[in-house]
Design a protein around this motif. Structure first.
Motif, PDB file in Angstrom:
ATOM      1  N   THR A   1      12.316  -1.552   1.195  1.00 28.58           N
ATOM      2  CA  THR A   1      11.419  -2.430   0.436  1.00 28.58           C
ATOM      3  C   THR A   1      12.145  -3.693  -0.007  1.00 28.58           C
ATOM      4  O   THR A   1      11.601  -4.805   0.077  1.00 28.58           O
ATOM      5  CB  THR A   1      10.856  -1.692  -0.781  1.00 28.58           C
ATOM      6  OG1 THR A   1      10.210  -0.486  -0.351  1.00 28.58           O
ATOM      7  CG2 THR A   1       9.854  -2.551  -1.530  1.00 28.58           C
ATOM      8  N   THR A   2      13.379  -3.539  -0.469  1.00 27.51           N
ATOM      9  CA  THR A   2      14.177  -4.706  -0.870  1.00 27.51           C
ATOM     10  C   THR A   2      14.424  -5.632   0.305  1.00 27.51           C
ATOM     11  O   THR A   2      14.391  -6.866   0.174  1.00 27.51           O
ATOM     12  CB  THR A   2      15.512  -4.245  -1.471  1.00 27.51           C
ATOM     13  OG1 THR A   2      15.272  -3.332  -2.545  1.00 27.51           O
ATOM     14  CG2 THR A   2      16.308  -5.431  -1.985  1.00 27.51           C
ATOM     15  N   MET A   3      14.665  -5.040   1.475  1.00 27.23           N
ATOM     16  CA  MET A   3      14.876  -5.841   2.677  1.00 27.23           C
ATOM     17  C   MET A   3      13.627  -6.663   3.002  1.00 27.23           C
ATOM     18  O   MET A   3      13.717  -7.866   3.293  1.00 27.23           O
ATOM     19  CB  MET A   3      15.224  -4.935   3.855  1.00 27.23           C
ATOM     20  CG  MET A   3      15.407  -5.660   5.176  1.00 27.23           C
ATOM     21  SD  MET A   3      15.532  -4.527   6.563  1.00 27.23           S
ATOM     22  CE  MET A   3      13.820  -3.971   6.679  1.00 27.23           C
ATOM     23  N   LEU A   4      12.457  -6.027   2.927  1.00 27.96           N
ATOM     24  CA  LEU A   4      11.219  -6.738   3.216  1.00 27.96           C
ATOM     25  C   LEU A   4      10.946  -7.822   2.177  1.00 27.96           C
ATOM     26  O   LEU A   4      10.437  -8.900   2.518  1.00 27.96           O
ATOM     27  CB  LEU A   4      10.051  -5.754   3.281  1.00 27.96           C
ATOM     28  CG  LEU A   4      10.145  -4.690   4.382  1.00 27.96           C
ATOM     29  CD1 LEU A   4       8.942  -3.769   4.337  1.00 27.96           C
ATOM     30  CD2 LEU A   4      10.266  -5.333   5.747  1.00 27.96           C
TER      31      LEU A   4
ATOM     32  N   MET B   1      -0.816   7.650  -1.454  1.00 32.37           N
ATOM     33  CA  MET B   1      -1.823   8.506  -0.839  1.00 32.37           C
ATOM     34  C   MET B   1      -2.622   7.742   0.217  1.00 32.37           C
ATOM     35  O   MET B   1      -2.890   8.241   1.307  1.00 32.37           O
ATOM     36  CB  MET B   1      -2.752   9.076  -1.908  1.00 32.37           C
ATOM     37  CG  MET B   1      -2.050   9.959  -2.932  1.00 32.37           C
ATOM     38  SD  MET B   1      -1.181  11.353  -2.146  1.00 32.37           S
ATOM     39  CE  MET B   1      -2.577  12.254  -1.473  1.00 32.37           C
ATOM     40  N   LYS B   2      -3.001   6.510  -0.099  1.00 26.36           N
ATOM     41  CA  LYS B   2      -3.698   5.681   0.879  1.00 26.36           C
ATOM     42  C   LYS B   2      -2.754   5.253   2.003  1.00 26.36           C
ATOM     43  O   LYS B   2      -3.176   5.050   3.148  1.00 26.36           O
ATOM     44  CB  LYS B   2      -4.283   4.447   0.196  1.00 26.36           C
ATOM     45  CG  LYS B   2      -5.396   4.750  -0.793  1.00 26.36           C
ATOM     46  CD  LYS B   2      -5.937   3.464  -1.388  1.00 26.36           C
ATOM     47  CE  LYS B   2      -7.066   3.756  -2.391  1.00 26.36           C
ATOM     48  NZ  LYS B   2      -7.598   2.511  -3.003  1.00 26.36           N
ATOM     49  N   GLY B   3      -1.474   5.130   1.660  1.00 20.56           N
ATOM     50  CA  GLY B   3      -0.503   4.715   2.658  1.00 20.56           C
ATOM     51  C   GLY B   3      -0.375   5.695   3.802  1.00 20.56           C
ATOM     52  O   GLY B   3      -0.137   5.300   4.946  1.00 20.56           O
TER      53      GLY B   3
ATOM     54  N   ILE C   1       0.842  -1.210   0.000  1.00 18.45           N
ATOM     55  CA  ILE C   1       0.000   0.000   0.000  1.00 18.45           C
ATOM     56  C   ILE C   1       0.870   1.250   0.000  1.00 18.45           C
ATOM     57  O   ILE C   1       0.609   2.213  -0.740  1.00 18.45           O
ATOM     58  CB  ILE C   1      -0.942  -0.010   1.219  1.00 18.45           C
ATOM     59  CG1 ILE C   1      -1.933  -1.178   1.119  1.00 18.45           C
ATOM     60  CG2 ILE C   1      -1.707   1.310   1.329  1.00 18.45           C
ATOM     61  CD1 ILE C   1      -2.791  -1.354   2.345  1.00 18.45           C
ATOM     62  N   GLY C   2       1.933   1.247   0.820  1.00 16.50           N
ATOM     63  CA  GLY C   2       2.792   2.423   0.905  1.00 16.50           C
ATOM     64  C   GLY C   2       3.556   2.707  -0.368  1.00 16.50           C
ATOM     65  O   GLY C   2       3.785   3.871  -0.716  1.00 16.50           O
TER      66      GLY C   2
END
Length: 392
Positions: free
Chosen positions: A258-261, A137-139, A131-132
């Motif tokens: 993000t890459t870590m996740l 915007m929703k994030g 979502i982020g």
């Protein structure tokens, strides 16, 4: 997610020891996995998750994603603790205390609970990151610290309600032997033998904690990988046009997170997919009553359990490798801890030195006071002034 919780393919509550001859391969696997590898993996995992909790719970690290990762570290650590205890005591072992046998059903249920919580917390932070990144915007409205805490609490309660029946699936039976000695053994309870439980609950359990999480993680992880690939492509174009700045640095840091996740989810999938395959195979051969080698399933169950513990222990390495902010915070904590330890030693040595000086000063002061009083008496008393006079 625990193989022991869903398949009974572990050493606890497995096929009774006297129903078939245990193969050398199974005994060797049990020894290597339970006595050597699992203790090492669990100890390192508990240490790593403790560091994760210490770093991610710092005020400067307080973000919605880090709230999920902190709770994931807590659940993983508790899962490892209970799995370590279950690897040390088994229903096949004789001569244990009665409390050990009665602990196994509840220890198995608790390990399942925290393993299932880890599964759904992983799903939650993957969905939050999707979502982020893909809907910023929703994030801003959904990706908040308070919502992350609330969602984690809901995850725990849902997992607790759905894992609770596992605690009543098995029971401990006492048998009287010769010389009136009591022998304990584990067996499936009447509740666990019900057909509705065997069919309905197991399929619900498998769907909720295996198939749905794996599907959601695979789908959202593909979107995240796609977003990272496009972001890297845009950054290369910007670097070629020399359009760089602080915003680009922030974007690079977010891409690293993000890459870590993504790496966390990939490791999770690699460790859990073998478990899911074995689970499907076990349910299939049981449903159609197909002859199969039980020892091979037990061997595979031990290996899959060990993979699950590797998955619960490896996140510290991933965080340290991908996140520079995590590394900086961890170094600061280490330096602060070393300074506190050094300061404590200095304070102790300084206190001992002052205590020694204080003792010396006290003795010196006492001697001086005594001499002063003695001299004063001599000056005021004529006897002390003329000690050679003999009184009659």
């Amino acid at each position: 997610m625990n193989m022991e919780g869903s398949l009974n393919t572990s050493d606890n509550f497995s096929v009774p020891i006297n129903t078939h001859e245990i193969s050398f391969a199974l005994e060797w696997t049990r020894f290597v996995a339970d006595r050597i590898l699992i203790p090492v993996i669990v100890i390192l995992g508990i240490a790593g998750n403790s560091c994760n909790i210490a770093v991610l719970s710092r005020p400067k690290m307080r973000t919605s994603t880090n709230v999920y990762l902190t709770n994931l570290a807590v659940f993983d650590m508790l899962y490892l603790v209970f799995m370590l205890t279950l690897s040390m005591i088994h229903c096949r072992d004789k001569g244990m205390y009665a409390s050990s046998y009665y602990y196994i059903p509840y220890g198995r249920a608790l390990s399942d609970l925290f393993g299932n919580c880890s599964v759904w917390v992983t799903v939650c932070f993957t969905l939050e990151r999707y979502i982020g990144v893909c809907h910023p915007m929703k994030g801003k409205a959904w990706c908040t610290v308070q919502k992350a805490k609330f969602i984690t609490l809901v995850v725990f309660l849902v997992c607790l309600c759905n894992t609770l029946p596992v605690a009543f699936e098995n029971e401990v039976i006492t048998d009287m032997e010769i010389m009136q000695s009591i022998n304990y053994r584990c067996d499936t309870s009447e509740f666990g033998q019900r057909e509705s439980y065997q069919f309905g609950y197991y399929w619900w359990y498998i769907t909720l904690f295996t198939f749905v999480p794996l599907i959601l993680l695979s789908v959202f992880n593909m979107f995240l990988i796609k977003s990272v690939w496009h972001a890297n492509k845009r950054r290369k174009l910007l670097s070629q046009s020399h359009v760089l700045g602080d915003h680009n640095n922030q974007s690079m840091e977010q891409q690293k997170v993000t890459t870590m996740l993504i790496s966390v989810v990939i490791i999770f999938l690699l460790c859990q997919i073998p478990w899911a395959i074995l689970l499907i195979y076990k349910v299939y051969v049981s449903a159609f009553i197909i002859p199969h080698d039980k020892d091979n399933i037990l061997i595979a169950g031990n290996i899959c359990n060990m993979l699950g513990q590797v998955n619960a222990s490896i996140n510290f390495i991933l965080y340290s490798y991908f996140s520079s902010r995590f590394r900086r915070t961890f170094r600061k904590l280490l330096c602060r801890w070393q300074k506190k330890k050094r300061g404590t030693n200095i304070m102790i040595s300084d206190y001992q030195s002052r205590k020694s000086d204080f003792t010396k000063d006290s003795v010196t002061t006492s001697l001086m006071a005594y001499r002063y009083r003695r001299d004063t008496v001599r000056e005021t008393n004529p006897i002390w002034k003329a000690p050679h006079i003999v009184l009659s």
